[in-house]
Design an enzyme around this catalytic site. Structure first.
Site, short mmCIF file in Angstrom:
data_model
loop_
_atom_site.label_atom_id
_atom_site.label_comp_id
_atom_site.label_asym_id
_atom_site.label_seq_id
_atom_site.Cartn_x
_atom_site.Cartn_y
_atom_site.Cartn_z
N PHE A 64 0.83 -1.20 0.00
CA PHE A 64 0.00 0.00 0.00
C PHE A 64 0.87 1.26 0.00
CE2 PHE A 64 -2.88 3.22 1.76
CZ PHE A 64 -4.03 2.97 1.03
N HIS A 96 -8.79 -6.90 2.11
CA HIS A 96 -7.55 -6.13 2.01
C HIS A 96 -6.95 -6.23 0.60
CE1 HIS A 96 -6.71 -5.16 6.26
NE2 HIS A 96 -5.85 -4.33 5.72
N PHE A 121 4.77 -1.09 -12.43
CA PHE A 121 3.90 -1.89 -11.56
C PHE A 121 4.45 -3.32 -11.50
CE2 PHE A 121 -0.05 -4.47 -11.11
CZ PHE A 121 -0.63 -3.88 -9.99
N ARG A 135 6.45 -17.00 -9.44
CA ARG A 135 6.70 -15.76 -10.20
C ARG A 135 7.84 -14.92 -9.62
NH1 ARG A 135 1.92 -17.82 -10.51
NH2 ARG A 135 0.63 -17.55 -12.37
C1 DLZ Z 1 -2.44 -5.34 5.74
C2 DLZ Z 1 -1.84 -6.10 4.62
C3 DLZ Z 1 -2.36 -7.34 4.22
C4 DLZ Z 1 -3.55 -7.97 4.90
N1 DLZ Z 1 -1.81 -8.06 3.24
C5 DLZ Z 1 -0.73 -7.54 2.59
C6 DLZ Z 1 -0.12 -8.27 1.54
O1 DLZ Z 1 -0.50 -9.40 1.18
N2 DLZ Z 1 0.92 -7.70 0.89
C7 DLZ Z 1 1.41 -6.46 1.23
O2 DLZ Z 1 2.36 -5.98 0.59
N3 DLZ Z 1 0.86 -5.77 2.24
C8 DLZ Z 1 -0.17 -6.27 2.94
N4 DLZ Z 1 -0.74 -5.57 3.96
C9 DLZ Z 1 -0.09 -4.31 4.40
C10 DLZ Z 1 -0.53 -3.06 3.60
O3 DLZ Z 1 0.08 -3.04 2.32
C11 DLZ Z 1 -0.12 -1.76 4.36
O4 DLZ Z 1 1.26 -1.82 4.66
C12 DLZ Z 1 -0.89 -1.57 5.66
O5 DLZ Z 1 -2.28 -1.63 5.42
C13 DLZ Z 1 -0.53 -0.21 6.30
O6 DLZ Z 1 -0.90 0.88 5.42
#
Ligand code: DLZ
Length: 164
Positions: A64, A96, A121, A135
């Site tokens: 994120f 999520h 990306f 991958r």
């Molecule tokens: C919270 C979360 C979840 C459930 N799954 C992933 C994931 O599979 N891959 C990933 O890169 N990040 C995940 N995150 C974390 C979110 O990307 C983010 O860091 C948090 O929601 C804080 O903003």
């Protein structure tokens, strides 16, 4: 052509990265996967003559945060030619997955248009860990390699079009 291996590419069609400066933002979630993707990207940039001093690597907590990182990198270092965003989102039981994938794909596009530079990306979005492994250097290649090649092709295209 059907592509089953993300790293299938014609090496003669990849432009040199000599003199290019490339940022790489890597998510720490699913780090076993994202480290392998980052290594694939770095090895590929080196192979095409990008020197280590011109590879700027940063880490963020999760996928994120990748677009914020790309935004910060481009805002604070005008000499960067492109940023590769590397992450791995694995489908879980909650929504999520959808929110993160949507935010990153939209965010990458927005940052690219904002700075008028390629933002790549390189996000794996898989149903499970095994598909991600496949991958990240497994039977379907390495999406980090693909991201580096895309960055090299897009920066070359940008230079070519700006010369006209
Ligand atoms: C919270 C979360 C979840 C459930 N799954 C992933 C994931 O599979 N891959 C990933 O890169 N990040 C995940 N995150 C974390 C979110 O990307 C983010 O860091 C948090 O929601 C804080 O903003």
């Amino acid at each position: 052509m059907k592509k089953t291996n993300l790293s299938d590419y014609d090496p003669t069609q990849v432009p040199s990265g000599k003199g290019r400066r490339i940022g790489i933002a890597v998510a720490e979630w699913n780090r076993e996967i994202t480290d392998a993707l980052a290594q694939g990207a770095i090895d590929t940039l080196r192979k095409y003559e990008v020197v280590d001093e011109d590879i700027r690597l940063v880490h963020v907590p999760g996928s994120f945060e990748l677009t914020t990182a790309a935004d910060l990198m481009l805002r604070n270092d005008a000499s960067l030619d492109a940023v590769i965003c590397i992450g791995c989102v694995i489908q879980g039981e909650t929504r999520h997955f959808d929110f993160i994938c949507e935010a990153v794909s939209q965010g990458v596009t927005n940052v690219s248009l904002k700075f008028e530079k390629p933002v790549i990306f390189s996000l794996l979005t898989t149903n499970n860990f095994e598909q991600a492994l496949d991958r990240a250097g497994g039977k379907h290649g390495n999406k980090g390699v693909e991201g580096a090649i895309t960055a090299l092709k897009m920066t070359a295209l940008q230079k070519e079009l700006e010369r006209k």
